[in-house]
Design a protein around this motif. Structure first.
Motif, PDB file in Angstrom:
ATOM      1  N   ASP A 167       0.829  -1.200   0.000  1.00  0.00           N
ATOM      2  CA  ASP A 167       0.000   0.000   0.000  1.00  0.00           C
ATOM      3  C   ASP A 167       0.869   1.257   0.000  1.00  0.00           C
ATOM      4  OD1 ASP A 167      -2.796   1.070   0.313  1.00  0.00           O
ATOM      5  OD2 ASP A 167      -1.861   2.016   2.055  1.00  0.00           O
ATOM      6  N   TRP A 168       1.907   1.246   0.794  1.00  0.00           N
ATOM      7  CA  TRP A 168       2.799   2.421   0.864  1.00  0.00           C
ATOM      8  C   TRP A 168       3.416   2.679  -0.519  1.00  0.00           C
ATOM      9  CZ3 TRP A 168       8.049   3.287   0.102  1.00  0.00           C
ATOM     10  CH2 TRP A 168       8.552   4.500   0.598  1.00  0.00           C
ATOM     11  N   GLN A 170       2.238   1.676  -3.446  1.00  0.00           N
ATOM     12  CA  GLN A 170       1.214   2.002  -4.440  1.00  0.00           C
ATOM     13  C   GLN A 170       0.677   3.419  -4.281  1.00  0.00           C
ATOM     14  OE1 GLN A 170      -1.400  -1.344  -3.864  1.00  0.00           O
ATOM     15  NE2 GLN A 170      -0.263  -2.596  -5.305  1.00  0.00           N
ATOM     16  N   ARG A 171       0.684   3.906  -3.043  1.00  0.00           N
ATOM     17  CA  ARG A 171       0.253   5.295  -2.825  1.00  0.00           C
ATOM     18  C   ARG A 171       1.215   6.292  -3.462  1.00  0.00           C
ATOM     19  NH1 ARG A 171      -3.930   6.267   0.921  1.00  0.00           N
ATOM     20  NH2 ARG A 171      -4.635   4.258   1.697  1.00  0.00           N
ATOM     21  N   THR A 187      -2.910   0.385  -9.549  1.00  0.00           N
ATOM     22  CA  THR A 187      -2.559   0.717  -8.164  1.00  0.00           C
ATOM     23  C   THR A 187      -3.650   1.562  -7.499  1.00  0.00           C
ATOM     24  OG1 THR A 187      -1.150   2.496  -9.049  1.00  0.00           O
ATOM     25  CG2 THR A 187      -0.046   0.480  -8.378  1.00  0.00           C
ATOM     26  N   ARG A 188      -4.348   2.374  -8.296  1.00  0.00           N
ATOM     27  CA  ARG A 188      -5.424   3.188  -7.703  1.00  0.00           C
ATOM     28  C   ARG A 188      -6.556   2.282  -7.193  1.00  0.00           C
ATOM     29  NH1 ARG A 188     -10.109   5.314  -9.594  1.00  0.00           N
ATOM     30  NH2 ARG A 188      -9.628   4.393 -11.599  1.00  0.00           N
ATOM     31  N   VAL A 191      -5.314   0.535  -4.029  1.00  0.00           N
ATOM     32  CA  VAL A 191      -5.220   1.390  -2.832  1.00  0.00           C
ATOM     33  C   VAL A 191      -6.605   1.639  -2.231  1.00  0.00           C
ATOM     34  CG1 VAL A 191      -4.755   3.769  -2.095  1.00  0.00           C
ATOM     35  CG2 VAL A 191      -3.007   2.491  -3.357  1.00  0.00           C
ATOM     36  N   ALA A 195      -7.530  -0.047   1.562  1.00  0.00           N
ATOM     37  CA  ALA A 195      -7.669   0.805   2.756  1.00  0.00           C
ATOM     38  C   ALA A 195      -8.671   0.171   3.726  1.00  0.00           C
ATOM     39  CB  ALA A 195      -8.108   2.203   2.350  1.00  0.00           C
TER      40      ALA A 195
END
Ligand SMILES: [Fe+2]
Ligand SMILES: [Fe+2]
Length: 297
Positions: A167-168, A170-171, A187-188, A191, A195
């Motif tokens: 996640d880190w 991909q953000r 990736t959007r 993410v 979450a």
């Protein structure tokens, strides 16, 4: 119902409502037929394992972009492996629980999300046209052991390890205009849906740790520190280096000893490590094992 169960239901209701609003079908959401842009990155260069190493400095721009593609593909394929494990752990979590509860309904919703993600990642690998990178044979077997013997707290710790590190990264990827629009789309989607998974796992893990017997806490510290080692070293298959014409042993060594890379890995896990420390998972003899994963700064 005691208050922790009421909280658990409330969280699950909220997550179910959010899932109803923001869920994606990658098959229709993404443009699978559009060719890749010639000179766009597939992954932020700073997150490529060799960034800033002597080898990197000697590579052409083309070769660097090619490596970013193979590393993105490695993360996708390894992502399928992680998610296959997570889906099994999550399904096992529901086995003893009340099937009509919101908590179980959300677990099933999350499994459905992961099914779509794994199909998306696999299809993305095909689109990128790279080999299917896999964990080493040892880590593949360790994954089997971990998913078989983990009790609930270990299951959620392992879930968070895989989810929060990716996640880190991909953000940083989806808003980055240097990156292929297709990869930004993948990736959007991930993410947004992850979450909720992270929220669910964190809250459940905190509750589990409050009531787990001593033996289970000790066992979870050790088994999840081992999971952290396995996950961290599996993200990038050494075979990606051969794919772009680099000497594998040299590349592995330079990535392993790169201060930039070390910093990236520790940063990617920083928030999670603080949380795991707070709930008592990084203590005693497990601390050294956590350290050796490279995730604990
Ligand atoms: Fe996922
Ligand atoms: Fe997830």
């Amino acid at each position: 119902m005691d208050t922790s169960l009421i909280d658990r239901e409330k969280t699950a209701e909220r997550l179910l409502a959010a899932s109803a609003k923001h869920s994606f079908d990658p098959d229709t959401e993404l443009d699978w037929d559009k060719p890749f842009d010639e000179d766009a990155w597939y992954w932020p260069p700073e997150l490529v394992s060799l960034y800033d190493t002597p080898l990197w400095k000697g590579m052409s721009q083309e070769q660097r972009i090619e490596l970013s593609k193979h590393e993105a593909a490695s993360l996708c394929a390894i992502g399928v492996w992680f998610e296959t494990i997570l889906m099994q752990l999550l399904l096992r979590h529901t086995y003893d629980l009340e099937p009509t509860s919101a908590h179980v309904r959300y677990a099933l919703t999350e499994i459905a999300d992961e099914c779509r993600h794994s199909k998306m990642f696999a299809r993305a690998v095909t689109k990128m046209g790279t080999p299917t990178y896999r964990p080493s044979r040892l880590d593949h077997q360790l994954g089997r052991v971990i998913k078989t013997i983990s009790t609930t707290p270990g299951a959620f710790t392992g879930t968070l390890l895989a989810e929060e590190i990716l996640d880190w990264m991909q953000r940083l990827t989806f808003p980055d205009e240097r990156i292929q629009p297709f990869v930004r789309g993948v990736t959007r989607i991930h993410v947004v849906e992850e979450a909720r998974h992270i929220r669910y796992a964190r809250e459940e893990l905190r509750r589990q740790m409050e009531t787990a017997p001593r033996w289970e806490v000790e066992f979870t510290r050790l088994s999840s520190a081992q999971a952290a080692r396995t996950i961290a070293r599996s993200l990038i298959s050494p075979k990606v280096y051969a794919s772009v014409g680099l000497d594998v042993a040299r590349a592995v060594e330079q990535a392993r000893t790169s201060p930039h890379r070390r910093d990236v890995m520790a940063q990617s896990a920083k928030r999670l490590m603080d949380f795991l420390d707070e709930i008592g998972l990084i203590k005693g003899p497990s601390r050294r094992l956590w350290k050796s994963s490279g995730l604990l700064g």
